[in-house]
Design a protein around this motif. Structure first.
Motif, short mmCIF file in Angstrom:
data_model
loop_
_atom_site.label_atom_id
_atom_site.label_comp_id
_atom_site.label_asym_id
_atom_site.label_seq_id
_atom_site.Cartn_x
_atom_site.Cartn_y
_atom_site.Cartn_z
N VAL A 254 48.83 46.84 50.86
CA VAL A 254 49.83 46.31 51.61
C VAL A 254 49.45 44.97 52.36
CG1 VAL A 254 51.10 46.85 53.72
CG2 VAL A 254 51.35 48.28 51.53
N LEU A 255 48.20 45.20 52.74
CA LEU A 255 47.59 43.81 53.58
C LEU A 255 47.67 42.64 52.54
CD1 LEU A 255 46.08 43.18 56.03
CD2 LEU A 255 43.84 43.91 55.19
N ASP A 256 47.23 43.12 51.28
CA ASP A 256 47.27 41.96 50.34
C ASP A 256 48.68 41.32 50.20
OD1 ASP A 256 44.56 42.29 49.89
OD2 ASP A 256 44.86 43.40 48.07
N VAL A 257 49.55 42.24 50.25
CA VAL A 257 50.90 41.82 50.09
C VAL A 257 51.40 40.75 51.19
CG1 VAL A 257 53.48 42.75 49.99
CG2 VAL A 257 51.74 43.87 48.41
N VAL A 258 51.08 41.27 52.11
CA VAL A 258 51.39 40.58 53.61
C VAL A 258 50.79 39.06 53.57
CG1 VAL A 258 51.09 40.62 55.94
CG2 VAL A 258 51.84 42.68 54.99
N THR A 259 49.48 39.09 53.28
CA THR A 259 48.71 37.85 53.02
C THR A 259 49.48 36.99 52.03
OG1 THR A 259 46.79 39.18 53.48
CG2 THR A 259 46.52 37.06 52.95
N GLU A 260 49.73 37.63 50.92
CA GLU A 260 50.13 36.80 49.96
C GLU A 260 51.60 36.06 50.10
OE1 GLU A 260 50.84 38.80 45.85
OE2 GLU A 260 48.75 39.10 46.00
N LEU A 261 52.34 37.03 50.94
CA LEU A 261 53.88 36.71 51.38
C LEU A 261 53.81 35.31 52.22
CD1 LEU A 261 55.86 39.92 51.22
CD2 LEU A 261 56.01 38.03 49.42
N ALA A 262 52.79 35.50 53.28
CA ALA A 262 52.59 34.44 54.05
C ALA A 262 52.07 33.21 53.66
CB ALA A 262 51.40 34.95 55.25
N GLU A 263 51.40 33.12 52.64
CA GLU A 263 50.88 31.99 51.89
C GLU A 263 52.00 31.31 51.12
OE1 GLU A 263 47.26 31.85 49.28
OE2 GLU A 263 46.27 32.34 51.11
N GLU A 264 52.94 32.14 50.50
CA GLU A 264 53.87 31.67 49.93
C GLU A 264 54.88 30.92 50.67
OE1 GLU A 264 56.77 34.48 47.78
OE2 GLU A 264 55.02 35.09 46.57
N GLU A 265 55.03 31.80 51.84
CA GLU A 265 56.07 31.04 52.62
C GLU A 265 55.57 29.77 53.37
OE1 GLU A 265 57.88 33.60 55.76
OE2 GLU A 265 57.05 31.97 57.02
N ARG A 266 54.26 29.59 53.83
CA ARG A 266 53.53 28.27 54.10
C ARG A 266 53.84 27.35 53.06
NH1 ARG A 266 48.19 28.17 56.06
NH2 ARG A 266 47.50 29.42 54.19
N GLN A 267 53.68 27.61 51.64
CA GLN A 267 53.81 26.88 50.67
C GLN A 267 55.52 26.26 50.48
OE1 GLN A 267 52.07 28.83 47.34
NE2 GLN A 267 50.20 27.79 47.58
N MET A 268 56.22 27.04 50.57
CA MET A 268 57.63 26.73 50.79
C MET A 268 57.87 25.94 51.83
SD MET A 268 60.00 29.58 49.27
CE MET A 268 60.18 30.05 47.62
N MET A 269 57.28 26.33 53.09
CA MET A 269 57.58 25.38 54.16
C MET A 269 57.11 23.72 53.95
SD MET A 269 57.41 28.01 57.30
CE MET A 269 57.73 26.68 58.68
N SER A 270 55.93 23.96 53.27
CA SER A 270 55.31 22.66 53.14
C SER A 270 55.71 21.81 51.92
CB SER A 270 53.83 22.73 53.50
OG SER A 270 53.20 23.57 52.58
N GLY A 271 56.67 22.48 51.04
CA GLY A 271 57.02 21.67 50.11
C GLY A 271 56.03 21.55 48.93
N ILE A 272 55.27 22.63 48.83
CA ILE A 272 54.53 22.82 47.55
C ILE A 272 54.68 23.76 46.81
CG2 ILE A 272 51.97 23.34 46.99
CD1 ILE A 272 51.11 22.24 49.69
N SER A 273 55.08 23.37 45.49
CA SER A 273 55.77 24.10 44.53
C SER A 273 55.09 25.27 43.69
CB SER A 273 56.68 23.17 43.63
OG SER A 273 56.02 22.45 43.04
#
Lengths: 452, 452
Positions: A254-273
Motif C-alpha cells: 500500500v505504501l508503494d501504491v500511495v507513492t506511485e499515485l502521488a508521482e502520477e499526480e505530479r506528472q499530470m499536474m506538470s504536463g508530463i504524459s
C-alpha cells in the motif's frame, strides 16, 4: 561483532566492481556482494546495462535474484525478462510471494506465462498465480497475495500455534492470523501477541477478535490504501463476493501504491504524459513532454487568432496589449488553485460531500473576495502609474471576471473528469491553464472593446 | 454470528444521532456507537462543533477517546485541546503510545505540557514523553515511539518469550524483537516467527539476524520513509549517536508521512500557501490563496511595464501582441515540466546523481529537440494563416529561445532552492510560471524589435 550500518554505494566500490565485472570474475563478484542487502544490489544494477545485469543476477543465489527482480523498475525489468529463458523466470518466481510473482508474470507474453506456471514445482504456487492473474493491477485482487495464515474457529490455541508453525514456512510476514469457518468464510482475526498471552487449551472461538475490516477483490487500490490508513492496519484480508477469504494485502504494498499515485499526480499536474525520470534518454524525455506542450501551443495559436479580431483596437490603444500576460497568468493561477482543492477533496472519499450547488456557492464567495482584493490593488497601481482611468477600469473589471470564471472552471473541470472516470488531477495541469488563457483573453478584450 | 463489514455513515444514522446529541442522552448515544471502530467515530465527529465533540469524547471510554484524539485533524484537535482540562489530557495520554502522546502534548503550551506529564500515573510513560518532546517533528526522533520489544543477546528463546509476554502488555504491535547487549547497544533482530519455529533452549545469540537496518534520531522523515520503502520494512529501530537503541518507527506512521508530504507538494505546486481544505471557511480559503495570486499580479504588472517600452512598435505592428499568450504559456509549461523532473529526482536521494554540468547538457538537448519541433509547427501554421514571413520568423525564434531558457530556469531553480534548504517543489508552482512569463516577454519583444 559485525557493525550495524547501511550499505553506501561509493565511487571506489563501483570502480572496483566494474573491473571485476569486466573480467567476469564470478567468485570475486560474489565475495564483494557478500552481506549486502538485495535492495542495495538492485540500486547497484542501475549502473549497468541489461547484459551485465543478467550476468550478475545469474551468478547470485536464486533467492537473492528473485528479490532483486521484484525490486527492479518496471521498464528495466521488462527489458530484463525479454532476455532470459522461461525456465529462469520460473526459478525466480518459485522464490517470490504470489503477488510479486504475478506482477512479474504480467510483464511477459501470455504464452510464456503459461509455460512458466507449468514449470513450477509447487502446485500450490501455480494455483495461486493462476488465481491472481485474473485481477486488474489497480484493484484489491491485483494487490493481494495468496500467502496468509488462517486458523479454524473450532481450534484451540495450541492446535493453532502448531498449524502456524507449518504455514509460517511459506509466509514471510505473519501480522494477524485470520479466523475462518469450515467453508473458509472470514469471521475475525487473532493476533500472535494474544495467542502468546493465552493458555494452550483456550479455544480460538473464545478469544478471537470479531471486529475486522476486510475489502472485496474489486475495490480500487486508492480506496484500499485509504481504508488501511484510516483503521491503522498492517494487513487487510481480501474476501470474494461470498465472504470467502481469498488473500491479504500488506501495508508495504500500500505504501508503494500511495507513492506511485502521488508521482502520477505530479506528472499530470506538470504536463508530463508518461512515466519518465531525469536519467531517461533525451528522446524519451522529449516525447513525454511534447504532447502537452503541443496542446499549449494550439491554445496559444487560437488565442492569437482571437486577438486578431481586435487588431484595429490595438492600433488605437496599444496599451491594451500591456495587460494580456497579467490577465492570462491570473486566470491560470486561480484555475489551478481551485482544481487542486477539488482534487484533494475528491481523493478523500471517506468525507461527507457537500452538494454541487453549495460547493459552487462557496467557490463563488471565495472568488468574489479574492477578485475584489486583487482588482482594487491593480486598479490602484495602474491608475497611479498610467493615470488612465479607462484602462485601469478595464483591467480591474476583466481581472475580477477572470478570477470568478477561472474559479468556476477550475472547480467543475475535475468534477466532470471524475464523473467520466478520468483522473481529476489532469485538470490541475496544462489543461486548465490553456483553457483559462483563452477564457481570459475573451473576457479581457470584450471588456476593453466595450469600455473604449 | 456478527457480520464483518465496514461502518457506513448514512444520513439516517446522522439524523438520529443529532437528535440524541441534542437531548444529551448519553446512554443512547453510547448504545448507538457500540461496535463502531474509533476511526469511524472520528469521521462522525467532523459533523459537529467543538463543544458537541467534547461532550461525545467525554462520555466514551478513555481508551476510545484517546484513539479518537489521536486520529483527529491537527487544527480540530488543537481547538479541542484548548477547551479541555489538563487532567483530561493526562487521562487520554495515559492510553496512547508515546509517539502519539508526544504529538498531542506538542499542541498545548509548554507549561501545561509539564503539568500533564507530572500527572501521569506511569513513571515509565512520563520518562518516554520527556525524552520524545526534545525532537523536531520531522526527524526520526520525532516519529519514533519508545514502546518496543527487546531481548538481551545472552538469553535463551524461552527466557525471551517469557520477557516478551511481559513487555507485550505495553506494546500494541510487535513486529520484530530487537536484540541488544547489556548496554542497550543494538546488535540485530529476531522475528517472532523464528522464535516460534525454534526450540526453547536455543540461544538468541545463535539464531538472531545480524542484518539490520537502523536510523539515527536526527535523520529526516522523508529519508526514513525511503529507507523503509527500499528495504521493505514494517518497523525500523532508531539509535542514538552511540548506537544505543532509543525507539522504533512503524510503517503506519511512515505511510502518514508520505501522504502528508504528497499533499504539501500538491499545495506548493498549485500555489496554495497553507494547509486548507475545501470545507474550510471562505476567509481561510481566500487567505491561503491570495499570497501567490498577489505574486502573480505583481509579475503581470511588471510585464505590463516592460511591454510599455514597445508601445511604438505595437502601434505599427499590432500583430506583435497576438502571440504574447502563446509565448508566455509555453514558457510556463516548459518550466513546470523541467522543475517537476528535478524535484522528482531530488526526492529520490538514494539514486546516484549526475553532475550539475551533465544534467544541464542533457536538459539543453531535450530543450533543443522540443524547441525545434514546436518552432517548426508554429512557423508553418503562422505562415499559412498570416502569410507574413517576418512575424512567423519572430514567433518561431522567440518560441525556441523561450523553450531553452525556461528549461534552464526550471532546472536550476529547484536545485538552488534545495541548496538553501527550501522545499524544491515550490519551484514547480506559480513561482516558475511568473518568472517565465517575464522572461518570455523579454525574449519575444527583443526578437520582434530586432527583426522588424
Amino acid at each position: 561483532m559485525e557493525e550495524v550500518t547501511q550499505f553506501e554505494l561509493t565511487k571506489e566500490f563501483l570502480e572496483k566492481f566494474e573491473c571485476l565485472l569486466e573480467e567476469r570474475d564470478a567468485k570475486s563478484i560474489l565475495k564483494s556482494l557478500e552481506g549486502i542487502n538485495s535492495a542495495d544490489i538492485t540500486s547497484l544494477l542501475y549502473e549497468f546495462d541489461t547484459e551485465e545485469c543478467i550476468y550478475i543476477v545469474d551468478i547470485l543465489e536464486d533467492k537473492v535474484s528473485a528479490e532483486i527482480l521484484k525490486d527492479l523498475d518496471d521498464d528495466i525489468r521488462s527489458r530484463f525478462l525479454q532476455e532470459i529463458s522461461v525456465s529462469e523466470v520460473a526459478r525466480y518466481v518459485e522464490h517470490l510471494d504470489s503477488d510479486d510473482g504475478a506482477d512479474l508474470l504480467k510483464q511477459i507474453p501470455l504464452k510464456l506465462q503459461e509455460q512458466v506456471i507449468g514449470m513450477l514445482k509447487s502446485d500450490e504456487k501455480a494455483g495461486y498465480l493462476l488465481d491472481l492473474m485474473q485481477y486488474d493491477e489497480d484493484v484489491a485482487g491485483g494487490l493481494m497475495a495468496k500467502e496468509l495464515i488462517k486458523a479454524n474457529i473450532n481450534w484451540t490455541v495450541s492446535q493453532c500455534i502448531e498449524e502456524i508453525r507449518k504455514q509460517a514456512e511459506n509466509v514471510s510476514k505473519i501480522y494477524s492470523v485470520y479466523v475462518v469457518d469450515d467453508l473458509d468464510k472470514l469471521h475475525g482475526k487473532i493476533s500472535l501477541k494474544k495467542m502468546l498471552l493465552a493458555t494452550d487449551q483456550t479455544k480460538i472461538s473464545d478469544i478471537y477478535d470479531l471486529d475486522i475490516v476486510s475489502v472485496e477483490t474489486y475495490l480500487e487500490e486508492l480506496e484500499v490504501a485509504q481504508i488501511m490508513q484510516k483503521y491503522d492496519l498492517d494487513a487487510i484480508p481480501v474476501v470474494n463476493a461470498r465472504g470467502k477469504l481469498v488473500g491479504r494485502i500488506t501495508i508495504d504494498d500500500v505504501l508503494d501504491v500511495v507513492t506511485e499515485l502521488a508521482e502520477e499526480e505530479r506528472q499530470m499536474m506538470s504536463g508530463i504524459s508518461s512515466d519518465v525520470e531525469e536519467d531517461d534518454s533525451v528522446w524519451a524525455l522529449s516525447k513525454a513532454r511534447l504532447p502537452w506542450l503541443f496542446v499549449g501551443i494550439m491554445g496559444g495559436l487560437l488565442g492569437a487568432y482571437f486577438i486578431s479580431f481586435y487588431e484595429e483596437d490595438l492600433k488605437v490603444v496599444p496599451m491594451m496589449a500591456f495587460f494580456v500576460p497579467l490577465i492570462t497568468a491570473t486566470g491560470g493561477n486561480v484555475g489551478i488553485q481551485s482544481s487542486s482543492l477539488v482534487v484533494q477533496s475528491l481523493a478523500n472519499r471517506n468525507a461527507f460531500k457537500d452538494s454541487l450547488l453549495s460547493r459552487l456557492v462557496k467557490v463563488l464567495f471565495v472568488a468574489v473576495v479574492n477578485g475584489i482584493i486583487l482588482a482594487i490593488i491593480v486598479f490602484g497601481i495602474v491608475i497611479l502609474s498610467k493615470s488612465d482611468q479607462n484602462i485601469a477600469m478595464t483591467v480591474s473589471i476583466a481581472l475580477f471576471s477572470v478570477v470568478l470564471l477561472a474559479s468556476f472552471m477550475g472547480t467543475i473541470t475535475p468534477l466532470i473528469l471524475d464523473k467520466f472516470g478520468i483522473n481529476p488531477a489532469l485538470a490541475s495541469g496544462p489543461f486548465i491553464t490553456t483553457a483559462n488563457d483563452l477564457m481570459g483573453l475573451v473576457v479581457y478584450f470584450s471588456v476593453a472593446h466595450a469600455l473604449y
